[in-house]
Scaffold this active site. Structure first.
Site, PDB file in Angstrom:
ATOM      1  N   THR A 184       0.879  -1.167   0.000  1.00 24.95           N
ATOM      2  CA  THR A 184       0.000   0.000   0.000  1.00 24.95           C
ATOM      3  C   THR A 184       0.917   1.217   0.000  1.00 24.95           C
ATOM      4  O   THR A 184       2.037   1.146   0.508  1.00 24.95           O
ATOM      5  CB  THR A 184      -0.887   0.040   1.260  1.00 24.95           C
ATOM      6  OG1 THR A 184      -0.021   0.107   2.392  1.00 24.95           O
ATOM      7  CG2 THR A 184      -1.765  -1.187   1.367  1.00 24.95           C
ATOM      8  N   GLU A 329      -5.539  -3.836  -1.178  1.00 20.10           N
ATOM      9  CA  GLU A 329      -5.952  -5.039  -0.437  1.00 20.10           C
ATOM     10  C   GLU A 329      -7.109  -5.779  -1.094  1.00 20.10           C
ATOM     11  O   GLU A 329      -7.449  -6.884  -0.688  1.00 20.10           O
ATOM     12  CB  GLU A 329      -6.383  -4.642   0.989  1.00 20.10           C
ATOM     13  CG  GLU A 329      -5.263  -4.194   1.896  1.00 20.10           C
ATOM     14  CD  GLU A 329      -5.004  -2.691   1.816  1.00 20.10           C
ATOM     15  OE1 GLU A 329      -5.301  -2.085   0.768  1.00 20.10           O
ATOM     16  OE2 GLU A 329      -4.505  -2.128   2.805  1.00 20.10           O
ATOM     17  N   LYS A 438     -14.900  15.959  11.446  1.00 22.11           N
ATOM     18  CA  LYS A 438     -15.893  15.723  12.492  1.00 22.11           C
ATOM     19  C   LYS A 438     -16.259  17.042  13.132  1.00 22.11           C
ATOM     20  O   LYS A 438     -15.499  17.616  13.888  1.00 22.11           O
ATOM     21  CB  LYS A 438     -15.351  14.739  13.524  1.00 22.11           C
ATOM     22  CG  LYS A 438     -15.215  13.366  12.923  1.00 22.11           C
ATOM     23  CD  LYS A 438     -14.702  12.335  13.914  1.00 22.11           C
ATOM     24  CE  LYS A 438     -14.601  10.993  13.194  1.00 22.11           C
ATOM     25  NZ  LYS A 438     -13.420  10.243  13.515  1.00 22.11           N
ATOM     26  N   TRP A 443     -20.480  14.063  10.829  1.00 21.83           N
ATOM     27  CA  TRP A 443     -19.406  13.889   9.858  1.00 21.83           C
ATOM     28  C   TRP A 443     -19.662  14.727   8.611  1.00 21.83           C
ATOM     29  O   TRP A 443     -20.751  14.685   8.041  1.00 21.83           O
ATOM     30  CB  TRP A 443     -19.285  12.424   9.453  1.00 21.83           C
ATOM     31  CG  TRP A 443     -18.753  11.546  10.546  1.00 21.83           C
ATOM     32  CD1 TRP A 443     -18.396  11.942  11.801  1.00 21.83           C
ATOM     33  CD2 TRP A 443     -18.547  10.135  10.490  1.00 21.83           C
ATOM     34  NE1 TRP A 443     -17.958  10.859  12.524  1.00 21.83           N
ATOM     35  CE2 TRP A 443     -18.045   9.744  11.758  1.00 21.83           C
ATOM     36  CE3 TRP A 443     -18.727   9.178   9.497  1.00 21.83           C
ATOM     37  CZ2 TRP A 443     -17.728   8.418  12.041  1.00 21.83           C
ATOM     38  CZ3 TRP A 443     -18.405   7.860   9.791  1.00 21.83           C
ATOM     39  CH2 TRP A 443     -17.904   7.479  11.050  1.00 21.83           C
TER      40      TRP A 443
HETATM   41  P1  ADP Z   1      -3.401   3.840  -0.502  1.00 24.34           P
HETATM   42  O1  ADP Z   1      -4.364   3.222   0.477  1.00 24.34           O
HETATM   43  O2  ADP Z   1      -2.022   3.713  -0.075  1.00 24.34           O
HETATM   44  O3  ADP Z   1      -3.806   5.217  -0.986  1.00 24.34           O
HETATM   45  P2  ADP Z   1      -4.715   2.400  -2.568  1.00 24.34           P
HETATM   46  O4  ADP Z   1      -4.442   2.696  -3.951  1.00 24.34           O
HETATM   47  O5  ADP Z   1      -4.887   0.992  -2.166  1.00 24.34           O
HETATM   48  O6  ADP Z   1      -3.514   2.973  -1.793  1.00 24.34           O
HETATM   49  O7  ADP Z   1      -5.958   3.287  -2.152  1.00 24.34           O
HETATM   50  C1  ADP Z   1      -7.221   2.766  -1.898  1.00 24.34           C
HETATM   51  C2  ADP Z   1      -8.133   3.850  -1.428  1.00 24.34           C
HETATM   52  O8  ADP Z   1      -8.381   4.810  -2.450  1.00 24.34           O
HETATM   53  C3  ADP Z   1      -9.493   3.380  -1.019  1.00 24.34           C
HETATM   54  O9  ADP Z   1      -9.492   2.842   0.276  1.00 24.34           O
HETATM   55  C4  ADP Z   1     -10.322   4.648  -1.123  1.00 24.34           C
HETATM   56  O10 ADP Z   1     -10.176   5.463   0.009  1.00 24.34           O
HETATM   57  C5  ADP Z   1      -9.679   5.360  -2.286  1.00 24.34           C
HETATM   58  N1  ADP Z   1     -10.468   5.130  -3.499  1.00 24.34           N
HETATM   59  C6  ADP Z   1     -10.291   4.217  -4.445  1.00 24.34           C
HETATM   60  N2  ADP Z   1     -11.193   4.341  -5.438  1.00 24.34           N
HETATM   61  C7  ADP Z   1     -12.004   5.366  -5.090  1.00 24.34           C
HETATM   62  C8  ADP Z   1     -13.141   5.988  -5.691  1.00 24.34           C
HETATM   63  N3  ADP Z   1     -13.644   5.620  -6.862  1.00 24.34           N
HETATM   64  N4  ADP Z   1     -13.707   7.024  -5.021  1.00 24.34           N
HETATM   65  C9  ADP Z   1     -13.232   7.440  -3.830  1.00 24.34           C
HETATM   66  N5  ADP Z   1     -12.155   6.902  -3.237  1.00 24.34           N
HETATM   67  C10 ADP Z   1     -11.545   5.865  -3.848  1.00 24.34           C
END
Ligand code: ADP
Length: 544
Positions: A184, A329, A438, A443
């Site tokens: 990640t 993940e 918050k 929220w």
């Molecule tokens: P990191 O967690 O290190 O940024 P990732 O690429 O795995 O790497 O990121 C996943 C996160 O990106 C998700 O948990 C979410 O918060 C955000 N995310 C992914 N796709 C979308 C989307 N279409 N809209 C909003 N948030 C998104």
């Protein structure tokens, strides 16, 4: 009683074997940093991947050993990917855009024995070698002439595999064997390794190929903008060969003009990338009055997709935007926002609200919303909760057991996202748990304000963060990066937001910055924004 069907193991070598045998002549186009375009096909990449397996075996690599790559999207990278996985080694992708200390941390944690890197990363590689003792051998993704100047012992990829035979018995191992390792990006603490299995990647490819997901076909030309080192390349490294789509690999350059030219020159019909890439492309198109001649649809994910972007693609260029949600993940695709029958029956304008949501779950997965105590919350489209997900393509633990048990008692993984789910089954991210503002016990969704603000004609990128407030705990402030040459002041933006968001969501301050910091994968970097706001205080006493 067992079924009487063949127990063929779902290993990913079967995907590239299929591509080579049945779509062998289908093109794979790579462009390097200098803009040089090279062409190969699935048959040739398959043969090179076998050579890679032999070269790895000659280097003493055994099943389960990690082989690291640090490269842009290219056919050589693809051959390395399948060559490592096919022999049972674990292909570990390193993101060259991370901070050097993070890369060293990840490389050390993964314990890779071989590093295959892009020549442009030579300085990083030299640094890494000092810090990561497990790396025994360095190969650069290039031919002999492309080798970078360096004092370290290294060989070019082409020379490394040149004398190796193009036959190697792949597969023949348990489908649950590890296949790929991707960390990640560390926006939520230390990077953690997600260890994909052959089975999870194979199933993910099939899931994402559904008509209501990425819907790739043999007739598509796919531009893979998502870097191969990020979030399992959204599985496109598996799904495109699985159907024999032509694959266009753009290398390092992601600016609007470079992406536009590739789309036009190669006849791209489909592409996948994070919103910031599409925003850059759109700006270039608008400024230069360009049109697309072949592009039909794009998947946007990784961050929320602004409405203005969906509208511009649809109304001005006739391109369908499909929003997808997922994370490293989750392999990564979890939900996709396409219309079900009842949404499709709604008027166009009403459908837009659903396009803005992150979408419906892919078959094979389960999801639920819970409160902080783990109690289930209703799917009413209003109640936000922690989004939990379960399925064969979802991580069960991190590599090296980092973070311990990551599943709840029903086997669901906590995504760290806060979302709602509506009666039609559409999930909508309202925030990341750590980014939610918050205010007075309620929220405020930073994402929603950002999306609306990005619709203002002068705004290029908008970011909302919470700042400490004596009465309300936190209040939102909005940072805007304006489009080049555009002008707007705080009053304009406030007026634009007025009526589009709840009154108490109105940002307490609007700041204009030259550049909103983006993280290594093109997402708004809120850690850096918050750090930059240290010492900042709200402009007036809003505590009354
Ligand atoms: P990191 O967690 O290190 O940024 P990732 O690429 O795995 O790497 O990121 C996943 C996160 O990106 C998700 O948990 C979410 O918060 C955000 N995310 C992914 N796709 C979308 C989307 N279409 N809209 C909003 N948030 C998104």
């Amino acid at each position: 009683m067992n079924g009487l069907m063949q127990g063929v193991q779902l290993t990913v070598d079967r995907i590239i074997n299929h591509a080579a045998q049945w779509h062998g002549g289908r093109e794979i186009v790579s462009r390097d940093a200098e803009g040089l375009v090279t062409r190969t096909d699935y048959g040739a990449v398959h043969a090179d991947a076998k050579r890679v397996s032999n070269a790895l075996r000659a280097a003493g690599i055994m099943p389960g050993d990690r082989v690291a790559t640090m490269g842009w999207n290219s056919a050589r990278h693809l051959a390395a990917w399948y060559g490592a996985a096919g022999m049972g080694a674990v292909l570990h992708t390193l993101n060259p855009r991370l901070f050097p200390e993070q890369i060293a941390y990840i490389a050390k944690h993964a314990g890779s024995r071989i590093l295959i890197a892009d020549p442009s990363t030579v300085d990083l590689v030299e640094q890494l070698l000092k810090q990561v003792p497990t790396i025994e051998r360095v190969i650069f993704f290039c031919d002999r002439a492309g080798m970078p100047e360096t004092h370290i012992a290294a060989i070019s990829f082409d020379e490394w595999i040149a004398d190796q035979p193009a036959d190697f018995v792949w597969g023949d191992f348990d489908e649950n064997s590890a296949c790929g390792l991707c960390y990640t990006s560390g926006t939520t603490g230390n990077p953690k390794g997600v260890l994909y299995s052959h089975r999870s990647n194979y199933i993910h490819a099939l899931m994402t190929l559904q008509a209501d997901a990425l819907a790739l076909s043999a007739r598509d030309t796919v531009l893979l903008v998502v870097p191969m080192y990020h979030a399992n390349a959204w599985g496109v490294v598996y799904s495109a060969p699985a159907v024999g789509a032509k694959l266009v690999l753009p290398g390092q350059r992601m600016d609007g003009e470079s992406i536009y030219r590739l789309i036009e020159e190669e006849g791209v019909t489909y592409s996948a990338a994070v919103p910031t890439v599409w925003q850059m492309l759109l700006e270039y198109m608008q400024e230069n009055d360009k049109r697309f001649s072949t592009l039909e649809r794009v998947t946007i994910g990784g961050s929320a997709c602004p409405e203005s972007l969906i509208r511009a693609f649809r109304d001005d260029y006739g391109v369908e935007v499909i929003q997808g949600w997922g994370m490293t993940e989750t392999s990564p695709l979890g939900t996709v926002s396409v219309a079900n029958a009842s949404v499709a029956a709604k008027p166009d304008e009403e459908q837009m609200a659903y396009k803005l949501k992150q979408g419906r779950l892919l078959c094979g997965l389960e999801m639920k919303l819970v409160d902080d105590a783990g109690n289930r919350l209703p799917h009413d489209g209003k109640t936000p909760g922690r989004l939990m997900i379960k399925g064969p393509t979802i991580a069960a633990a991190y590599f090296g057991a980092e973070g311990g048990n990551i599943l709840d008692e029903d086997g669901f993984f906590d995504t760290g996202d806060v979302s709602t789910i509506d009666a039609e089954g559409y999930m909508q991210i309202t925030d990341r748990a750590k980014d939610v503002v918050k205010s007075g016990g309620e929220w405020i969704s930073s994402i929603e304000i950002e999306n609306i603000a990005a619709g203002h004609e002068a705004v290029a990128i908008a970011a909302v963060v919470g700042v400490v407030h004596p009465k309300w705990d936190e209040r939102p402030i909005l940072l805007c990066q304006l489009k080049s040459g555009a002008q707007a002041d705080a009053a304009d933006i406030k007026q634009y937001l007025d009526g589009k968001i709840a009154k108490w969501w109105m940002p307490d301050d609007i700041l204009f910055v030259d550049e909103i910091p983006l993280g290594p994968t093109g997402k708004i970097d809120k850690l850096t924004i918050r750090a930059g706001l240290e010492g900042y205080s709200l402009p007036f006493d809003a505590s009354l």
